[in-house]
Design a protein around this motif. Structure first.
Motif, PDB file in Angstrom:
ATOM      1  N   GLY A 119       1.010  -1.378   0.168  1.00 51.19           N
ATOM      2  CA  GLY A 119      -0.630  -0.076   0.173  1.00 51.19           C
ATOM      3  C   GLY A 119       1.007   1.544  -0.014  1.00 51.19           C
ATOM      4  O   GLY A 119       0.201   2.817  -0.373  1.00 51.19           O
ATOM      5  N   PHE A 120       1.910   1.032   0.544  1.00 49.62           N
ATOM      6  CA  PHE A 120       3.502   2.534   0.902  1.00 49.62           C
ATOM      7  C   PHE A 120       3.414   2.823  -0.966  1.00 49.62           C
ATOM      8  O   PHE A 120       3.564   3.613  -1.260  1.00 49.62           O
ATOM      9  CB  PHE A 120       4.368   2.062   1.718  1.00 49.62           C
ATOM     10  CG  PHE A 120       4.103   2.067   3.368  1.00 49.62           C
ATOM     11  CD1 PHE A 120       3.378   2.589   3.551  1.00 49.62           C
ATOM     12  CD2 PHE A 120       4.223   0.575   3.426  1.00 49.62           C
ATOM     13  CE1 PHE A 120       2.979   3.627   5.142  1.00 49.62           C
ATOM     14  CE2 PHE A 120       4.279   1.087   5.118  1.00 49.62           C
ATOM     15  CZ  PHE A 120       3.605   1.482   5.560  1.00 49.62           C
ATOM     16  N   ARG A 121       2.475   1.849  -1.823  1.00 47.76           N
ATOM     17  CA  ARG A 121       3.686   2.187  -3.375  1.00 47.76           C
ATOM     18  C   ARG A 121       2.420   2.724  -3.569  1.00 47.76           C
ATOM     19  O   ARG A 121       2.167   2.196  -5.506  1.00 47.76           O
ATOM     20  CB  ARG A 121       4.442   0.806  -3.671  1.00 47.76           C
ATOM     21  CG  ARG A 121       5.270   0.208  -2.983  1.00 47.76           C
ATOM     22  CD  ARG A 121       6.296  -0.716  -3.371  1.00 47.76           C
ATOM     23  NE  ARG A 121       5.660  -2.531  -3.848  1.00 47.76           N
ATOM     24  CZ  ARG A 121       5.778  -3.272  -3.003  1.00 47.76           C
ATOM     25  NH1 ARG A 121       5.976  -3.732  -1.924  1.00 47.76           N
ATOM     26  NH2 ARG A 121       4.484  -4.064  -3.787  1.00 47.76           N
ATOM     27  N   LYS A 122       1.064   2.386  -3.532  1.00 49.82           N
ATOM     28  CA  LYS A 122       0.567   3.599  -4.561  1.00 49.82           C
ATOM     29  C   LYS A 122      -0.348   4.318  -4.199  1.00 49.82           C
ATOM     30  O   LYS A 122       0.030   4.746  -3.139  1.00 49.82           O
ATOM     31  CB  LYS A 122      -0.779   1.601  -3.912  1.00 49.82           C
ATOM     32  CG  LYS A 122      -0.378   0.187  -3.887  1.00 49.82           C
ATOM     33  CD  LYS A 122       0.003  -0.132  -5.596  1.00 49.82           C
ATOM     34  CE  LYS A 122       0.001  -1.890  -5.583  1.00 49.82           C
ATOM     35  NZ  LYS A 122       0.319  -1.837  -7.525  1.00 49.82           N
ATOM     36  N   PRO A 123      -1.558   4.826  -4.807  1.00 44.84           N
ATOM     37  CA  PRO A 123      -1.810   5.943  -4.490  1.00 44.84           C
ATOM     38  C   PRO A 123      -2.063   6.818  -2.703  1.00 44.84           C
ATOM     39  O   PRO A 123      -2.430   6.578  -2.544  1.00 44.84           O
ATOM     40  CB  PRO A 123      -3.257   5.880  -5.125  1.00 44.84           C
ATOM     41  CG  PRO A 123      -3.046   5.364  -6.505  1.00 44.84           C
ATOM     42  CD  PRO A 123      -2.268   4.078  -5.934  1.00 44.84           C
ATOM     43  N   ILE A 124      -3.370   5.275  -1.853  1.00 45.76           N
ATOM     44  CA  ILE A 124      -3.616   5.230  -1.103  1.00 45.76           C
ATOM     45  C   ILE A 124      -2.260   5.404  -0.108  1.00 45.76           C
ATOM     46  O   ILE A 124      -2.123   6.596   0.989  1.00 45.76           O
ATOM     47  CB  ILE A 124      -3.978   4.013  -0.284  1.00 45.76           C
ATOM     48  CG1 ILE A 124      -4.648   4.481   1.160  1.00 45.76           C
ATOM     49  CG2 ILE A 124      -3.049   3.180  -0.434  1.00 45.76           C
ATOM     50  CD1 ILE A 124      -5.744   5.120   1.169  1.00 45.76           C
ATOM     51  N   ALA A 125      -0.699   4.957  -0.102  1.00 44.19           N
ATOM     52  CA  ALA A 125       0.491   5.386   0.397  1.00 44.19           C
ATOM     53  C   ALA A 125      -0.095   5.769   1.969  1.00 44.19           C
ATOM     54  O   ALA A 125       0.611   5.746   2.517  1.00 44.19           O
ATOM     55  CB  ALA A 125       0.558   6.769   0.039  1.00 44.19           C
ATOM     56  N   GLU A 126      -0.208   3.519   2.545  1.00 45.68           N
ATOM     57  CA  GLU A 126       0.183   3.603   3.853  1.00 45.68           C
ATOM     58  C   GLU A 126      -0.449   1.820   3.549  1.00 45.68           C
ATOM     59  O   GLU A 126      -0.508   1.425   2.684  1.00 45.68           O
ATOM     60  CB  GLU A 126      -1.515   3.990   4.679  1.00 45.68           C
ATOM     61  CG  GLU A 126      -2.855   3.140   3.959  1.00 45.68           C
ATOM     62  CD  GLU A 126      -4.028   4.215   4.881  1.00 45.68           C
ATOM     63  OE1 GLU A 126      -3.789   5.086   5.620  1.00 45.68           O
ATOM     64  OE2 GLU A 126      -5.051   3.477   5.383  1.00 45.68           O
TER      65      GLU A 126
END
Length: 259
Positions: A190-197
């Protein structure tokens, strides 16, 4: 991150690098247990997974690496299996592995985490999308086919968030996970995706801790460079809510280790 249970290989057709490169990076990260859990085959969405005919090759490659690196790191063999009604196959579910990760990537055959199909978010009510997703997670837990829940709140990937409180939507699924005695991974993708978490959010993680749901850790790496990415953040999250142990599996049997 002493345990890292969710990682892919080039056989899934959307990852790169050799098995050895992933393992070398894990050794550099001081990981003790490193799992390959590539996308299991199914008769749907073949573009993003190995074929049934490649299963033996995948398993042999991982087991050969396990033997090669046995004095440096423990390599584990697994699959990430899509929970999709009508497409789960006994050739995968009955395979001899260390664990199975159950994941939801499809809502009514819509690949909601694939950028190719992002436009569908505009066609449906966002709360209904989230509810359908967590209903699938709940059904997956109740099936008792899997050991680990993969990226439990993947539905947030593109930052389309519900109007309803997230826990109100997710609570039944979390209780089903507890009843099924499953583990939930803290997943760095998720850190690598638009949500950034991470998956899960802190809100869900805190509720998991209240329910005493065990956790494990996952890079969800699709390249060697992603192995261990943001692992310090995952550890910090887990410790901040009170977790002190994480799960590892051998032959479908769970063991908890201090981290």
């Amino acid at each position: 991150m002493i345990v890292d249970l969710h990682n892919h290989t080039s056989l899934c057709n959307h990852a790169e690098g050799t098995i050895e490169e992933y393992i070398e990076k894990a050794i550099d990260n001081k990981t003790k247990y490193f799992g390959f859990s590539d996308h299991a085959p199914m008769d749907f969405d073949p573009k993003y997974r190995m074929s049934f005919s490649q299963m033996k090759t995948y398993e042999k490659n991982v087991l050969d690496a396990k033997e090669k690196y046995k004095d440096k790191i423990e390599i584990l063999l697994a699959y990430e299996v899509d929970y999709l009604d009508g497409y789960m196959d006994k050739r995968v579910l009955d395979v001899d592995v260390d664990y199975l990760i159950g994941s939801v990537h499809f809502i009514d055959k819509w690949g909601f985490d694939n950028p190719e199909f992002i436009g569908k978010y505009e066609e449906m009510d966002i709360d209904e999308i989230w509810e359908k997703y967590f209903n699938s997670i709940e059904d997956m837990a109740r099936s008792k086919l899997f050991d680990v829940v993969g990226h439990i709140d993947l539905i947030k990937v593109f930052k389309f968030l519900p109007k309803k409180p997230i826990l109100e939507i997710a609570k039944n699924a979390l209780h089903a996970i507890k009843e099924a005695d499953m583990v939930v991974e803290l997943n760095a993708a998720g850190f690598r995706k638009p949500i950034a978490e991470a998956y899960p959010s802190m809100e869900i993680l805190e509720y998991m801790y209240k329910l005493d749901i065990p956790i494990t850790f996952a890079s969800d790496a699709h390249s060697p460079e992603q192995v261990g990415f943001s692992s310090d953040k995952l550890i910090e999250m887990a410790k901040s809510v009170g977790y002190k142990e994480c799960a590892v599996f051998k032959n479908r049997k769970r063991q908890l280790l201090e981290f």
